[in-house]
Design a protein around this motif. Structure first.
Motif, PDB file in Angstrom:
ATOM      1  N   VAL A 120      17.506 -72.555 -34.794  1.00 31.19           N
ATOM      2  CA  VAL A 120      18.541 -73.424 -35.359  1.00 31.19           C
ATOM      3  C   VAL A 120      19.784 -72.557 -35.522  1.00 31.19           C
ATOM      4  N   GLU A 121      20.738 -72.777 -34.635  1.00 26.36           N
ATOM      5  CA  GLU A 121      21.868 -71.859 -34.511  1.00 26.36           C
ATOM      6  C   GLU A 121      23.031 -72.258 -35.417  1.00 26.36           C
ATOM      7  N   VAL A 122      23.875 -71.284 -35.728  1.00 25.64           N
ATOM      8  CA  VAL A 122      25.081 -71.594 -36.487  1.00 25.64           C
ATOM      9  C   VAL A 122      26.082 -72.265 -35.551  1.00 25.64           C
ATOM     10  N   GLU A 123      26.980 -73.042 -36.110  1.00 21.96           N
ATOM     11  CA  GLU A 123      27.992 -73.703 -35.287  1.00 21.96           C
ATOM     12  C   GLU A 123      29.147 -72.767 -34.995  1.00 21.96           C
ATOM     13  N   HIS A 130      22.203 -75.164 -28.263  1.00 17.98           N
ATOM     14  CA  HIS A 130      22.144 -73.712 -28.070  1.00 17.98           C
ATOM     15  C   HIS A 130      23.546 -73.140 -27.832  1.00 17.98           C
ATOM     16  N   LYS A 131      24.517 -73.712 -28.484  1.00 19.74           N
ATOM     17  CA  LYS A 131      25.919 -73.309 -28.277  1.00 19.74           C
ATOM     18  C   LYS A 131      26.110 -71.806 -28.477  1.00 19.74           C
ATOM     19  N   MET A 132      25.545 -71.247 -29.540  1.00 18.93           N
ATOM     20  CA  MET A 132      25.757 -69.829 -29.806  1.00 18.93           C
ATOM     21  C   MET A 132      25.032 -68.957 -28.778  1.00 18.93           C
ATOM     22  N   THR A 133      23.895 -69.432 -28.295  1.00 22.70           N
ATOM     23  CA  THR A 133      23.192 -68.717 -27.224  1.00 22.70           C
ATOM     24  C   THR A 133      24.090 -68.615 -25.995  1.00 22.70           C
ATOM     25  N   VAL A 134      24.806 -69.696 -25.688  1.00 21.92           N
ATOM     26  CA  VAL A 134      25.710 -69.704 -24.537  1.00 21.92           C
ATOM     27  C   VAL A 134      26.883 -68.759 -24.780  1.00 21.92           C
ATOM     28  N   LEU A 135      27.500 -68.867 -25.936  1.00 22.08           N
ATOM     29  CA  LEU A 135      28.690 -68.062 -26.228  1.00 22.08           C
ATOM     30  C   LEU A 135      28.367 -66.566 -26.274  1.00 22.08           C
ATOM     31  N   LEU A 136      27.185 -66.238 -26.780  1.00 25.07           N
ATOM     32  CA  LEU A 136      26.777 -64.829 -26.879  1.00 25.07           C
ATOM     33  C   LEU A 136      26.098 -64.336 -25.602  1.00 25.07           C
ATOM     34  N   GLU A 137      25.920 -65.247 -24.647  1.00 26.08           N
ATOM     35  CA  GLU A 137      25.301 -64.943 -23.355  1.00 26.08           C
ATOM     36  C   GLU A 137      23.915 -64.315 -23.521  1.00 26.08           C
ATOM     37  N   ARG A 138      23.127 -64.934 -24.386  1.00 24.24           N
ATOM     38  CA  ARG A 138      21.750 -64.492 -24.574  1.00 24.24           C
ATOM     39  C   ARG A 138      20.832 -65.208 -23.585  1.00 24.24           C
ATOM     40  N   GLN A 139      19.558 -64.822 -23.600  1.00 26.42           N
ATOM     41  CA  GLN A 139      18.592 -65.464 -22.710  1.00 26.42           C
ATOM     42  C   GLN A 139      18.564 -66.973 -22.948  1.00 26.42           C
ATOM     43  N   GLY A 140      18.707 -67.744 -21.877  1.00 29.99           N
ATOM     44  CA  GLY A 140      18.735 -69.200 -21.989  1.00 29.99           C
ATOM     45  C   GLY A 140      20.134 -69.781 -21.981  1.00 29.99           C
ATOM     46  N   HIS A 141      21.166 -68.909 -21.858  1.00 30.80           N
ATOM     47  CA  HIS A 141      22.549 -69.421 -21.961  1.00 30.80           C
ATOM     48  C   HIS A 141      22.951 -70.257 -20.738  1.00 30.80           C
ATOM     49  N   GLU A 142      22.227 -70.120 -19.633  1.00 31.55           N
ATOM     50  CA  GLU A 142      22.524 -70.921 -18.445  1.00 31.55           C
ATOM     51  C   GLU A 142      21.363 -71.856 -18.105  1.00 31.55           C
ATOM     52  N   PHE A 143      20.592 -72.243 -19.108  1.00 31.33           N
ATOM     53  CA  PHE A 143      19.372 -73.009 -18.846  1.00 31.33           C
ATOM     54  C   PHE A 143      19.639 -74.275 -18.031  1.00 31.33           C
ATOM     55  N   SER A 180      30.171 -68.613 -35.619  1.00 34.05           N
ATOM     56  CA  SER A 180      29.730 -67.297 -36.114  1.00 34.05           C
ATOM     57  C   SER A 180      30.729 -66.686 -37.086  1.00 34.05           C
ATOM     58  N   ARG A 181      31.938 -67.247 -37.168  1.00 35.47           N
ATOM     59  CA  ARG A 181      32.940 -66.751 -38.133  1.00 35.47           C
ATOM     60  C   ARG A 181      32.671 -67.286 -39.539  1.00 35.47           C
ATOM     61  N   ALA A 182      31.932 -68.386 -39.624  1.00 36.07           N
ATOM     62  CA  ALA A 182      31.571 -68.998 -40.904  1.00 36.07           C
ATOM     63  C   ALA A 182      30.090 -69.368 -40.819  1.00 36.07           C
ATOM     64  N   PRO A 183      29.214 -68.373 -40.895  1.00 37.00           N
ATOM     65  CA  PRO A 183      27.798 -68.575 -40.551  1.00 37.00           C
ATOM     66  C   PRO A 183      26.950 -69.158 -41.678  1.00 37.00           C
ATOM     67  N   TYR A 184      27.332 -70.318 -42.182  1.00 38.59           N
ATOM     68  CA  TYR A 184      26.530 -70.928 -43.247  1.00 38.59           C
ATOM     69  C   TYR A 184      26.330 -72.428 -43.031  1.00 38.59           C
ATOM     70  N   TYR A 185      26.608 -72.918 -41.823  1.00 42.66           N
ATOM     71  CA  TYR A 185      26.220 -74.280 -41.475  1.00 42.66           C
ATOM     72  C   TYR A 185      25.782 -74.279 -40.016  1.00 42.66           C
ATOM     73  N   THR A 186      24.841 -75.150 -39.692  1.00 44.78           N
ATOM     74  CA  THR A 186      24.196 -75.097 -38.385  1.00 44.78           C
ATOM     75  C   THR A 186      24.900 -76.001 -37.376  1.00 44.78           C
ATOM     76  N   ILE A 187      24.530 -75.824 -36.131  1.00 48.97           N
ATOM     77  CA  ILE A 187      25.071 -76.681 -35.077  1.00 48.97           C
ATOM     78  C   ILE A 187      24.671 -78.134 -35.328  1.00 48.97           C
ATOM     79  N   PHE A 188      23.463 -78.356 -35.877  1.00 48.23           N
ATOM     80  CA  PHE A 188      23.047 -79.726 -36.161  1.00 48.23           C
ATOM     81  C   PHE A 188      23.828 -80.311 -37.336  1.00 48.23           C
TER      82      PHE A 188
END
Length: 468
Positions: free
Chosen positions: A209-212, A20-33, A214-222
């Motif tokens: 399934v988040e992007v790794e 959930h790297k992008m969730t953390v960076l964007l400080e969305r719900q779950g970023h401090e889970f 956000s500057r190049a949003p065409y491959y996922t964190i996985f």
């Protein structure tokens, strides 16, 4: 044979970033889970870790895996410094290996973008407030990703993941294996389990399934995490203390020559299928022997991710090793078959046995162990090819598999070897027809990265200089 920490550090590579790297960076719900839910475990993570997403990853790794390993005799010393992989100033081997693998697994775009968006203080802007995922081949096509994750969904994923991991570790630790073998088998089996179930389990729980990047949003964190595990093969055996280790290993390509001649000689559809299937399974069993030795990440094309042949063989392998039992295997199968069903509408990975989905050409990324050279690797691959050939062309048609490799294959897919088996009859006919052709030595190309890296660097410098 690789050493004890080879597979342990590959596990670290899969957890160097959180899913959930992008969730953390964007400080969305779950970023401090993890910081909120397992706050008592933050003390096990090095105080020098700077980035919030890496603290999340550290707590996740500790809760799921490290906490289960430290109680095992002879293991604590290996995992004590696990959190060093997140400390930029650390020169510990796990950090150097994982960070180097991370760098080499990164898209070329990240290297370029880091220079384009560097600020006056020498730091680069690595985050855009952008939440779409784009098709790499047609960027006009994109989907919006909701990076908000509820605690309930996250907890369900984490606890199920931990249940699988704990079951495997305890099962091997309580086995009658010699104590000097347990550590290696635990690390290896655990890595195979994590590699196999991590991404499908995340998707199964309907998590984004988040992007790794956000500057190049065409491959996922996985995509990035699994690529890091692959690139690890090229940095583990380089024992330099430099911050980023130079790659050291082999790139290998295996190709069966004369494929078109074999396929084109088919007189009817069943012949065409049988020829394709025979080639496909020979190649698959060749690479499976390498996968068992080094891990599924060595397979570049085709990938082991979402690969039903890999699922069948690895679950059977883990069961043979005593790492999982029937109950755990059924739970994992349910998850894998659900995901495969959504992708292909085939809800049982064993049914893919009839599909010649592995091409006659595969590419691999292999480590360079001490004393290895390209000739030795080529000879090993050739030996593995002969083993696979004997199984598919000789043993299977007789209905009496002789080798462990062939017995594994039959067990993994529950192959019925009776003579009234339609699949077996087709294989027998193909084996008789093409035995001589398939016995031709495969084309095996092994490139030693050590020998060509200077040439590649010079070529890149020339091309870059011409573009400015």
């Amino acid at each position: 044979m690789v050493d004890d920490n080879f597979f342990l550090y590959k596990i670290y590579a899969l957890f160097h970033d959180p899913p959930h790297k992008m969730t953390v960076l964007l400080e969305r719900q779950g970023h401090e889970f993890f910081r909120n839910t397992y706050s008592n475990m933050i003390n096990y993570c090095d105080s020098k870790i700077e980035n919030m997403h890496e603290i999340e990853a550290c707590i996740m790794l500790y809760y799921l895996i490290i906490n289960q390993l430290i109680s095992i005799k002879g293991v604590k010393g290996d995992v004590n410094n696990f959190s060093k992989i997140y400390v930029k100033s650390s020169k510990a081997k796990p950090r150097l290996c994982v960070h180097s693998a991370d760098v080499y697994a990164s898209e070329f775009n990240r290297w370029v973008l880091n220079y384009l968006y560097i600020n006056k203080k020498g730091k680069y802007k690595y985050l855009f407030q952008y939440t779409s995922f784009h098709n790499m081949f047609n960027p006009d096509h994109s989907i919006e990703i909701d990076y908000n994750i509820s605690d309930d969904k996250f907890r369900d994923f984490v606890e199920k993941f931990k249940e699988f991991i704990t079951d495997l570790i305890q099962r091997i630790n309580n086995s009658s294996l010699p104590s000097n073998e347990k550590k290696f088998i635990i690390f290896k089996s655990l890595y195979f389990l994590v590699y196999t179930i991590y991404e499908p389990l995340w998707i199964y729980h309907n998590l984004p399934v988040e992007v790794e990047d956000s500057r190049a949003p065409y491959y996922t964190i996985f995509d990035h995490l699994y690529a890091s595990a692959a690139m690890f093969n090229w940095v583990y055996y380089n024992n330099t203390k430099s911050k980023i280790r130079e790659p050291k290993g082999f790139y290998a390509l295996i190709d069966i020559p004369g494929v078109q001649e074999i396929i084109n000689s088919a007189r009817k559809a069943s012949d065409y299928w049988a020829g394709s299937w025979t080639l496909s399974m020979i190649i698959w069993l060749t690479v499976w022997q390498l996968i068992k030795e080094y891990g599924p990440d060595i397979l570049l094309a085709p990938t082991a991710r979402f690969n039903p042949l890999y699922y069948a063989m690895v679950l059977n392998y883990l069961k043979r090793e005593g790492a999982i039992d029937d109950n755990l295997m059924k739970e994992i199968e349910k998850i894998l078959n659900t995901i495969l069903g959504e992708l292909s509408e085939i809800n049982d990975y064993r049914k893919f046995l009839k599909e010649p989905i592995i091409p006659a050409t595969v590419s691999l990324i292999l480590p360079k162990e001490p004393g290895d050279c390209s000739i030795k690797v080529e000879q090993k691959i050739l030996e593995y090819y002969k083993n696979a050939y004997d199984c598919i062309v000789k043993d299977i048609p007789t209905g009496e598999p002789q080798t462990e490799l062939c017995k594994e294959f039959v067990e993994a897919f529950n192959i019925n070897l009776s003579r009234d088996n339609e699949l077996l009859d087709a294989i027998v006919k193909e084996a008789e027809k093409y035995a001589d052709k398939l016995l031709i030595r495969p084309a095996i190309y092994v490139i030693d990265i050590d020998e060509i890296k200077d040439e590649i660097e010079d070529d890149l410098i020339k091309k870059v200089s011409k573009s400015f």
